[in-house]
Design an enzyme around this catalytic site. Sequence first.
Site, PDB file in Angstrom:
ATOM      1  CB  ALA A  29      16.567  -5.493  16.623  1.00 44.95           C
ATOM      2  CG  LEU A  30      19.739   0.112  15.710  1.00 40.93           C
ATOM      3  CD1 LEU A  30      20.747   1.589  14.731  1.00 40.93           C
ATOM      4  CD2 LEU A  30      18.944   0.993  17.326  1.00 40.93           C
ATOM      5  N   GLY A  33      12.186   4.249  13.863  1.00 39.01           N
ATOM      6  CA  GLY A  33      12.235   4.960  15.909  1.00 39.01           C
ATOM      7  C   GLY A  33      12.974   5.555  15.557  1.00 39.01           C
ATOM      8  CG  HIS A  34      15.576   1.752  17.743  1.00 39.58           C
ATOM      9  ND1 HIS A  34      15.053   0.901  16.648  1.00 39.58           N
ATOM     10  CD2 HIS A  34      15.888   1.631  18.658  1.00 39.58           C
ATOM     11  CE1 HIS A  34      14.644   0.068  17.204  1.00 39.58           C
ATOM     12  NE2 HIS A  34      14.991  -0.100  19.343  1.00 39.58           N
ATOM     13  CE  LYS A 146       5.816   0.522  20.152  1.00 34.22           C
ATOM     14  NZ  LYS A 146       6.944  -0.315  20.767  1.00 34.22           N
TER      15      LYS A 146
HETATM   16  P1  AMP Z   1      14.303  -0.093  22.226  1.00 33.63           P
HETATM   17  O1  AMP Z   1      15.462  -0.680  21.140  1.00 33.63           O
HETATM   18  O2  AMP Z   1      12.958  -1.213  22.014  1.00 33.63           O
HETATM   19  O3  AMP Z   1      14.342  -0.585  23.202  1.00 33.63           O
HETATM   20  O4  AMP Z   1      14.338   1.215  22.209  1.00 33.63           O
HETATM   21  C1  AMP Z   1      14.896   2.024  22.542  1.00 33.63           C
HETATM   22  C2  AMP Z   1      14.233   3.500  22.472  1.00 33.63           C
HETATM   23  O5  AMP Z   1      14.271   3.846  21.249  1.00 33.63           O
HETATM   24  C3  AMP Z   1      13.135   3.321  23.046  1.00 33.63           C
HETATM   25  O6  AMP Z   1      13.674   5.184  23.845  1.00 33.63           O
HETATM   26  C4  AMP Z   1      12.398   3.045  22.551  1.00 33.63           C
HETATM   27  O7  AMP Z   1      11.114   3.692  23.407  1.00 33.63           O
HETATM   28  C5  AMP Z   1      12.751   3.807  21.392  1.00 33.63           C
HETATM   29  N1  AMP Z   1      11.274   3.776  20.112  1.00 33.63           N
HETATM   30  C6  AMP Z   1      11.060   2.204  19.896  1.00 33.63           C
HETATM   31  N2  AMP Z   1      10.241   2.003  19.431  1.00 33.63           N
HETATM   32  C7  AMP Z   1      10.020   3.405  18.426  1.00 33.63           C
HETATM   33  C8  AMP Z   1       9.195   3.885  17.522  1.00 33.63           C
HETATM   34  N3  AMP Z   1       8.206   3.461  17.040  1.00 33.63           N
HETATM   35  N4  AMP Z   1       9.301   5.943  17.488  1.00 33.63           N
HETATM   36  C9  AMP Z   1       9.709   6.854  18.017  1.00 33.63           C
HETATM   37  N5  AMP Z   1      10.798   5.699  19.017  1.00 33.63           N
HETATM   38  C10 AMP Z   1      10.435   4.236  19.175  1.00 33.63           C
END
Ligand code: AMP
Length: 272
Positions: A29-30, A33-34, A146
């Site tokens: 669900a990119l 932030g990703h 985050k």
């Molecule tokens: P997730 O898919 O939520 O497990 O996130 C994957 C990576 O993206 C993790 O290292 C998160 O901390 C990072 N991440 C999620 N949201 C953000 C954001 N808003 N800004 C920067 N990195 C993010």
Amino acid sequence: MQIAYDVPALREAIAQLPRPLGFVPTMGALHAGHLRLLKVARQECASVVASLFVNPLQFGAGEDLEKYPRDLEGDTTKFSGSGVDVLFMPDADVMYPPGFSTTIDTGEIGTAFEGAARPEHFRGVATVVTKLLNIVQPDTLYLGQKDAQQTAVLRKLITDLSIPTEIRIVPTVRERDGLAMSSRNAYLTVSERVAAPNLYKALEAIRTAMSNDESKAAAIAEATKKIASAEYFDVVDATTFEPIDTLRAPAFIIGSARFGTTRLIDNLWIAA
Ligand code: AMP
């Protein structure tokens, strides 16, 4: 971009890649932030491996595992467009085949805040990340600020278990109104979405008040009044995640609040 669905295929693809190798684990669900993590990894490394795995081990009973947003097609396009060399997309039985039983206990650092709200969460995160690091063997692991407690837990895990990978923490990417980007923002109704930036505003208010020599307790009490759905606010040492009374850098001001049924977390980094 190559896509690997199992460990032998991934290892074979990685063996061909030039080093240094950057690794960006995600649950898909990119959002922007990703994409920032992928961009920084692409700039800093000769090769980039990403993973897309919604890790059942880090979701508690009654959490949102089933309804966690999934967009395989859109995500694949985004990974590819971000210059990822190899994408790892395992099924749950590739990561956790029948009989899998070994998990990682992160100790004290994973028990407060997110660990208290989600008791098995950091065991699940630590277990999947350890397994992914063993499979990918990257030079650098890219994580988002985050998820501040996750960065502290994983930094400790890497140190404690002598894993030969550097951690690189990438600053939080926000919407224009300050809301930290998160896959879970998709759950918010229109009115919840309007209220959600209040979490970031509350963290900023705590920073301002404490910078003006207000006590932590007074600053947090003030912020909590403004955001009725708050679960916690605190100021913690960035490494140990233990509460501290002043804005002694490096630290995080952390917070969590509910908007309807959606639980959001956010933090501010207090740099040294
Ligand atoms: P997730 O898919 O939520 O497990 O996130 C994957 C990576 O993206 C993790 O290292 C998160 O901390 C990072 N991440 C999620 N949201 C953000 C954001 N808003 N800004 C920067 N990195 C993010």
